[in-house]
Design an enzyme around this catalytic site. Structure first.
Site, PDB file in Angstrom:
ATOM      1  N   ARG A   1       0.716  -1.006  -0.008  1.00 21.03           N
ATOM      2  CA  ARG A   1      -0.092  -0.166   0.140  1.00 21.03           C
ATOM      3  C   ARG A   1       0.948   1.260   0.198  1.00 21.03           C
ATOM      4  O   ARG A   1       0.482   2.416  -0.449  1.00 21.03           O
ATOM      5  CB  ARG A   1      -0.865   0.045   1.257  1.00 21.03           C
ATOM      6  CG  ARG A   1      -2.077  -1.046   1.216  1.00 21.03           C
ATOM      7  CD  ARG A   1      -2.876  -0.981   2.330  1.00 21.03           C
ATOM      8  NE  ARG A   1      -3.895  -2.123   2.417  1.00 21.03           N
ATOM      9  CZ  ARG A   1      -3.775  -3.157   3.090  1.00 21.03           C
ATOM     10  NH1 ARG A   1      -2.575  -3.463   3.774  1.00 21.03           N
ATOM     11  NH2 ARG A   1      -4.670  -4.338   2.850  1.00 21.03           N
TER      12      ARG A   1
ATOM     13  N   ASP B   1      -9.694  -4.333   8.492  1.00 18.88           N
ATOM     14  CA  ASP B   1      -8.878  -5.598   8.922  1.00 18.88           C
ATOM     15  C   ASP B   1      -9.576  -5.951  10.367  1.00 18.88           C
ATOM     16  O   ASP B   1      -9.455  -7.164  10.670  1.00 18.88           O
ATOM     17  CB  ASP B   1      -7.276  -4.948   9.410  1.00 18.88           C
ATOM     18  CG  ASP B   1      -7.035  -4.002   8.218  1.00 18.88           C
ATOM     19  OD1 ASP B   1      -6.245  -4.403   7.658  1.00 18.88           O
ATOM     20  OD2 ASP B   1      -7.522  -3.014   8.157  1.00 18.88           O
TER      21      ASP B   1
ATOM     22  N   ARG C   1     -12.168  -8.410   9.182  1.00 17.41           N
ATOM     23  CA  ARG C   1     -11.458  -9.599   8.756  1.00 17.41           C
ATOM     24  C   ARG C   1     -11.066 -10.582   9.965  1.00 17.41           C
ATOM     25  O   ARG C   1     -11.228 -11.661   9.890  1.00 17.41           O
ATOM     26  CB  ARG C   1     -10.157  -9.257   7.839  1.00 17.41           C
ATOM     27  CG  ARG C   1     -10.615  -8.830   6.248  1.00 17.41           C
ATOM     28  CD  ARG C   1      -9.449  -8.375   5.673  1.00 17.41           C
ATOM     29  NE  ARG C   1      -9.741  -8.249   4.265  1.00 17.41           N
ATOM     30  CZ  ARG C   1      -9.090  -7.159   3.402  1.00 17.41           C
ATOM     31  NH1 ARG C   1      -7.858  -6.869   4.045  1.00 17.41           N
ATOM     32  NH2 ARG C   1      -9.453  -7.055   2.441  1.00 17.41           N
TER      33      ARG C   1
ATOM     34  N   HIS D   1      -3.176   0.592   8.726  1.00 20.76           N
ATOM     35  CA  HIS D   1      -3.993  -0.174   7.783  1.00 20.76           C
ATOM     36  C   HIS D   1      -2.987  -0.658   6.938  1.00 20.76           C
ATOM     37  O   HIS D   1      -2.998  -0.208   5.857  1.00 20.76           O
ATOM     38  CB  HIS D   1      -5.087   0.592   6.984  1.00 20.76           C
ATOM     39  CG  HIS D   1      -5.649  -0.522   5.865  1.00 20.76           C
ATOM     40  ND1 HIS D   1      -6.390  -1.643   6.103  1.00 20.76           N
ATOM     41  CD2 HIS D   1      -5.670  -0.033   4.529  1.00 20.76           C
ATOM     42  CE1 HIS D   1      -6.676  -2.278   4.760  1.00 20.76           C
ATOM     43  NE2 HIS D   1      -6.242  -1.082   3.825  1.00 20.76           N
TER      44      HIS D   1
HETATM   45  P1  NAD Z   1     -10.268   1.283  -9.274  1.00 25.22           P
HETATM   46  O1  NAD Z   1      -8.929   1.634 -10.136  1.00 25.22           O
HETATM   47  O2  NAD Z   1     -11.260   0.502  -9.520  1.00 25.22           O
HETATM   48  O3  NAD Z   1     -10.956   3.017  -9.126  1.00 25.22           O
HETATM   49  C1  NAD Z   1     -10.191   4.326  -8.715  1.00 25.22           C
HETATM   50  C2  NAD Z   1     -11.008   5.369  -9.539  1.00 25.22           C
HETATM   51  O4  NAD Z   1     -10.404   6.614  -9.257  1.00 25.22           O
HETATM   52  C3  NAD Z   1     -10.976   5.053 -10.955  1.00 25.22           C
HETATM   53  O5  NAD Z   1     -12.227   4.938 -11.382  1.00 25.22           O
HETATM   54  C4  NAD Z   1     -10.418   6.307 -11.526  1.00 25.22           C
HETATM   55  O6  NAD Z   1     -10.753   6.951 -12.560  1.00 25.22           O
HETATM   56  C5  NAD Z   1     -10.315   7.373 -10.281  1.00 25.22           C
HETATM   57  N1  NAD Z   1      -9.732   8.604 -10.265  1.00 25.22           N
HETATM   58  C6  NAD Z   1      -8.214   8.642 -10.407  1.00 25.22           C
HETATM   59  N2  NAD Z   1      -7.832   9.760 -10.171  1.00 25.22           N
HETATM   60  C7  NAD Z   1      -8.840  10.562  -9.933  1.00 25.22           C
HETATM   61  C8  NAD Z   1      -9.121  11.945  -9.819  1.00 25.22           C
HETATM   62  N3  NAD Z   1      -8.032  12.650  -9.751  1.00 25.22           N
HETATM   63  N4  NAD Z   1     -10.495  12.568  -9.772  1.00 25.22           N
HETATM   64  C9  NAD Z   1     -11.448  11.444  -9.498  1.00 25.22           C
HETATM   65  N5  NAD Z   1     -11.316  10.257  -9.861  1.00 25.22           N
HETATM   66  C10 NAD Z   1     -10.245   9.856  -9.973  1.00 25.22           C
HETATM   67  O7  NAD Z   1      -9.600   1.206  -7.969  1.00 25.22           O
HETATM   68  P2  NAD Z   1     -10.337   0.729  -6.472  1.00 25.22           P
HETATM   69  O8  NAD Z   1     -10.060  -0.556  -6.461  1.00 25.22           O
HETATM   70  O9  NAD Z   1     -11.649   1.187  -6.525  1.00 25.22           O
HETATM   71  O10 NAD Z   1      -9.701   1.303  -5.217  1.00 25.22           O
HETATM   72  C11 NAD Z   1      -9.774   2.652  -5.147  1.00 25.22           C
HETATM   73  C12 NAD Z   1      -8.663   2.958  -3.992  1.00 25.22           C
HETATM   74  O11 NAD Z   1      -9.221   2.467  -2.638  1.00 25.22           O
HETATM   75  C13 NAD Z   1      -7.185   2.400  -4.032  1.00 25.22           C
HETATM   76  O12 NAD Z   1      -6.306   3.307  -3.437  1.00 25.22           O
HETATM   77  C14 NAD Z   1      -7.196   1.035  -3.233  1.00 25.22           C
HETATM   78  O13 NAD Z   1      -5.961   0.752  -2.662  1.00 25.22           O
HETATM   79  C15 NAD Z   1      -7.986   1.519  -2.119  1.00 25.22           C
HETATM   80  N6  NAD Z   1      -8.585   0.468  -1.501  1.00 25.22           N
HETATM   81  C16 NAD Z   1      -8.615   0.828   0.209  1.00 25.22           C
HETATM   82  C17 NAD Z   1      -9.033  -0.090   1.044  1.00 25.22           C
HETATM   83  C18 NAD Z   1      -9.173   0.551   2.351  1.00 25.22           C
HETATM   84  O14 NAD Z   1      -9.325  -0.635   3.343  1.00 25.22           O
HETATM   85  N7  NAD Z   1      -8.995   1.451   2.832  1.00 25.22           N
HETATM   86  C19 NAD Z   1      -9.859  -1.262   0.598  1.00 25.22           C
HETATM   87  C20 NAD Z   1      -9.624  -1.518  -0.695  1.00 25.22           C
HETATM   88  C21 NAD Z   1      -9.126  -0.666  -1.873  1.00 25.22           C
END
Ligand code: NAD
Length: 319
Positions: free
Chosen positions: A94, A154, A157, A181
């Site tokens: 991450r 987490d 999980r 995280h």
């Molecule tokens: P994804 O690639 O499917 O979606 C990300 C979206 O963000 C895309 O649609 C993209 O077009 C958009 N984007 C990028 N730059 C942008 C901007 N400047 N303005 C607006 N939109 C923008 O990814 P995902 O699987 O949905 O994951 C998103 C984030 O969530 C990642 O950083 C991932 O690591 C995180 N995540 C966090 C957790 C958690 O527990 N916190 C869990 C899973 C995923």
């Protein structure tokens, strides 16, 4: 006469309608908590596709309006959830993501605050602790209104796997993952309990085997879950969407729920000026109070290590 308050929409905005954002939007729609859901994404066409698909579910679920908006449409949102950014690639940590996503936040956060200065900012983009700190710094908002999903996932999980091991409903297993995280997160074994009994005591009184090796394996499975899921299906989104919904519900319904979210830490076992997760009371104002835990010595050390890891990265980014 009906108060105009009653007709005011309960608006939730989601910036980033990729896997996590769209799945959260769907869970939010099913929950009936929001009457208006605003989607914003750099990929306008993706956001429009999600909007159409979600609106088609409305007659079968709950009354709500889903729109694709601009930042001006954020005005009046109770919660703005940020899931925009790159996701982890297979094998990537991450923290590898951080510089890329920090840059995205520099453009997003000022726009959010300009158009919706009174809402709660809920960050999910990874690395969530570092980005929550950066979002707080850029926003100029008070720290109680800028929170990260942190270890809510987490912790879920952890409770899920412990529930399978002990054969008890996960909602009856009380246990927390605190800290980052990510790789340095800490299981709070000293406070984990079923029916108020610590796990070894629960086992001793209820004729169950309880091996410390098994518990250690459970923690490793929790810590490494994202890697395992990403390897198999590319990304994770159902459980985090459920976590984001739980936080949003605690805010909208002013529930005062204890959730492990990422918040600003000060004077906590010697830890200062960093975002990480601890069980915290969440209500309409955001993070109302971080609970002071009575931790075991090795848990304190683990938490301090987590804080040091996060602080180093945050400072390296210039925040
Ligand atoms: P994804 O690639 O499917 O979606 C990300 C979206 O963000 C895309 O649609 C993209 O077009 C958009 N984007 C990028 N730059 C942008 C901007 N400047 N303005 C607006 N939109 C923008 O990814 P995902 O699987 O949905 O994951 C998103 C984030 O969530 C990642 O950083 C991932 O690591 C995180 N995540 C966090 C957790 C958690 O527990 N916190 C869990 C899973 C995923």
């Amino acid at each position: 006469m009906v108060s105009p308050e009653i007709h005011r929409p309960v608006k939730v905005a989601i910036i980033g309608s990729g896997n996590v954002g769209a799945t959260f939007a769907y869970t939010l729609l099913l929950s009936g908590l929001a009457t208006e859901i605003v989607l914003i994404d750099a990929n306008q066409s993706r956001a429009e596709g999600e909007m159409m698909d979600l609106n088609h579910a409305v007659p079968l679920t709950q009354p709500a309006r889903v729109i694709v908006g601009t930042y001006a449409d954020l005005a009046g949102s109770v919660v703005v959830v940020i899931t925009a950014g790159s996701a982890q690639k297979p094998g990537e940590s991450r923290l590898d993501l951080v510089a890329r996503n920090a840059n995205i936040f520099k453009s997003i956060i000022p726009e959010v605050v300009r158009h919706n200065p009174n809402g709660i900012l809920l960050i999910a983009t990874n690395p969530v602790d570092v980005l929550s700190y950066i979002a707080w710094k850029i926003s100029g908002l008070s720290s109680d209104r800028v929170i990260g999903s942190g270890t809510i996932l987490d912790t879920a999980r952890f409770r899920s796997l412990l529930s399978q091991y002990f054969g008890v409903d996960a909602r009856s297993v009380h246990a927390y993952i605190i800290g980052e995280h990510g790789d340095s997160e800490v299981p709070v074994w000293s406070l984990a309990n079923i029916a108020g009994m610590r796990l070894p005591v629960y086992c001793a009184h209820n004729g169950r085997e309880c091996h410390s090796q098994d518990l250690e394996t459970i923690f490793h499975q929790v810590r490494d879950a994202a890697y395992e899921i990403i390897q198999r299906k590319g990304s994770t989104y159902y459980a985090i969407a459920a976590g984001l919904l739980r936080i949003t519900e605690a805010i909208i319904r002013d529930q005062g729920t204890v959730l492990t979210i990422s918040g600003y830490i000060s004077n906590y076992y010697g830890i200062d000026d960093v975002y990480l997760s601890l069980p915290s009371i969440v209500d309409r104002g955001g993070l109302e109070h971080i609970i002071r835990l009575d931790l075991a010595e090795e848990e304190i050390k683990g938490l301090q290590n987590s804080a040091a890891v996060l602080k180093k990265i945050t400072r390296e980014l210039g925040y």
